[in-house]
Write a protein that holds these residues in place. Sequence first.
Motif, mmCIF file in Angstrom:
data_model
loop_
_atom_site.group_PDB
_atom_site.id
_atom_site.type_symbol
_atom_site.label_atom_id
_atom_site.label_comp_id
_atom_site.label_asym_id
_atom_site.label_seq_id
_atom_site.Cartn_x
_atom_site.Cartn_y
_atom_site.Cartn_z
ATOM 1 N N GLY A 106 25.074 -3.807 10.832
ATOM 2 C CA GLY A 106 24.962 -3.274 9.474
ATOM 3 C C GLY A 106 24.351 -4.234 8.464
ATOM 4 N N GLN A 107 23.882 -5.403 8.881
ATOM 5 C CA GLN A 107 23.343 -6.398 7.959
ATOM 6 C C GLN A 107 21.812 -6.429 7.937
ATOM 7 O OE1 GLN A 107 25.241 -8.240 5.901
ATOM 8 N NE2 GLN A 107 27.042 -7.199 6.713
ATOM 9 N N SER A 108 21.170 -5.655 8.799
ATOM 10 C CA SER A 108 19.709 -5.669 8.882
ATOM 11 C C SER A 108 19.094 -5.038 7.638
ATOM 12 C CB SER A 108 19.258 -4.900 10.122
ATOM 13 O OG SER A 108 17.858 -4.816 10.142
ATOM 14 N N LEU A 109 18.068 -5.693 7.117
ATOM 15 C CA LEU A 109 17.378 -5.214 5.919
ATOM 16 C C LEU A 109 15.996 -4.646 6.267
ATOM 17 C CD1 LEU A 109 18.247 -8.203 3.553
ATOM 18 C CD2 LEU A 109 19.428 -6.016 3.754
ATOM 19 N N ASN A 110 15.752 -4.392 7.546
ATOM 20 C CA ASN A 110 14.466 -3.843 7.961
ATOM 21 C C ASN A 110 14.246 -2.474 7.322
ATOM 22 O OD1 ASN A 110 14.992 -5.976 9.763
ATOM 23 N ND2 ASN A 110 13.607 -5.078 11.259
ATOM 24 N N LYS A 111 13.004 -2.230 6.950
ATOM 25 C CA LYS A 111 12.647 -0.941 6.355
ATOM 26 C C LYS A 111 11.576 -0.295 7.228
ATOM 27 C CE LYS A 111 13.795 -2.142 1.644
ATOM 28 N NZ LYS A 111 13.335 -2.239 0.271
ATOM 29 N N ALA A 112 11.755 0.963 7.509
ATOM 30 C CA ALA A 112 10.806 1.681 8.358
ATOM 31 C C ALA A 112 9.471 1.883 7.659
ATOM 32 C CB ALA A 112 11.396 3.030 8.774
ATOM 33 N N ASP A 113 9.494 1.902 6.336
ATOM 34 C CA ASP A 113 8.257 2.165 5.589
ATOM 35 C C ASP A 113 7.621 0.874 5.053
ATOM 36 O OD1 ASP A 113 10.284 1.644 3.816
ATOM 37 O OD2 ASP A 113 9.640 3.120 2.340
ATOM 38 N N GLY A 114 7.855 -0.269 5.706
ATOM 39 C CA GLY A 114 7.275 -1.536 5.262
ATOM 40 C C GLY A 114 5.766 -1.519 5.408
ATOM 41 N N GLU A 115 5.089 -1.813 4.299
ATOM 42 C CA GLU A 115 3.625 -1.747 4.287
ATOM 43 C C GLU A 115 2.984 -3.102 4.585
ATOM 44 O OE1 GLU A 115 2.920 -0.299 0.369
ATOM 45 O OE2 GLU A 115 3.886 1.612 0.772
ATOM 46 N N GLN A 116 3.690 -4.157 4.308
ATOM 47 C CA GLN A 116 3.165 -5.501 4.528
ATOM 48 C C GLN A 116 3.577 -6.007 5.921
ATOM 49 O OE1 GLN A 116 1.323 -7.303 2.370
ATOM 50 N NE2 GLN A 116 1.365 -5.760 0.765
ATOM 51 N N VAL A 117 2.792 -6.916 6.443
ATOM 52 C CA VAL A 117 3.119 -7.541 7.721
ATOM 53 C C VAL A 117 3.277 -9.039 7.470
ATOM 54 C CG1 VAL A 117 2.331 -8.031 10.067
ATOM 55 C CG2 VAL A 117 1.829 -5.815 9.020
#
Length: 194
Positions: A106-117
């Motif tokens: 539950g601590q992951s801040l990953n976003k599926a809609d991340g535009e930057q790499v």
Amino acid sequence: MADSLRDQLLKSGIVKQVREEKRQAAPQGGKPANKSGGVPRHGGNKPQGQRHPQQDKRSAEIDLAKAYAIRKQTEATERKQAEQAAAEQARIKREQKQKIQQLLQGQSLNKADGEQVRHFEYGGKIRRVHVDDAQLVALNVGELGVVQQAGRYFIVTRAIAEQVREIDPQQLALLVDPNDAGVGEDGVPDDLMW
């Protein structure tokens, strides 16, 4: 031609030599004969330090067999210790992975809609994680970190990244030092400016 082959051999001395060699090597009667031809005394009259050739061969075989047995036992002990050490290492690794997995729950801040790499080096290869603009800046100034778990890269807070470093530093894929002078004014590390 009246002499038989035996007589000729006796005259030449060959048969005498063979008999003497046999007598010296091993008496057939089972009891060693002494020089006087009589019954040997209790201790025998062999000088000390001399052994019978067959006894030397038997003792050498016994010594060799003991050496092989000791070597076999030593190798078995070393193999068993290596197996135990490997099992202990595997147990420790499993525990570390389990702790990290619980920590990341539950601590992951990953976003599926991340535009930057955001590219980073990990394990000798260039890896990447998709982030949004705010996360990219936070990663570059050291407010966020990246942790590798089960082949995936998770964006986490600096506090979680530090805890992962304490458990297993190899699982921490990226954590920028905020005091590092290699960060430009825009928050992008100098080594990433291509």
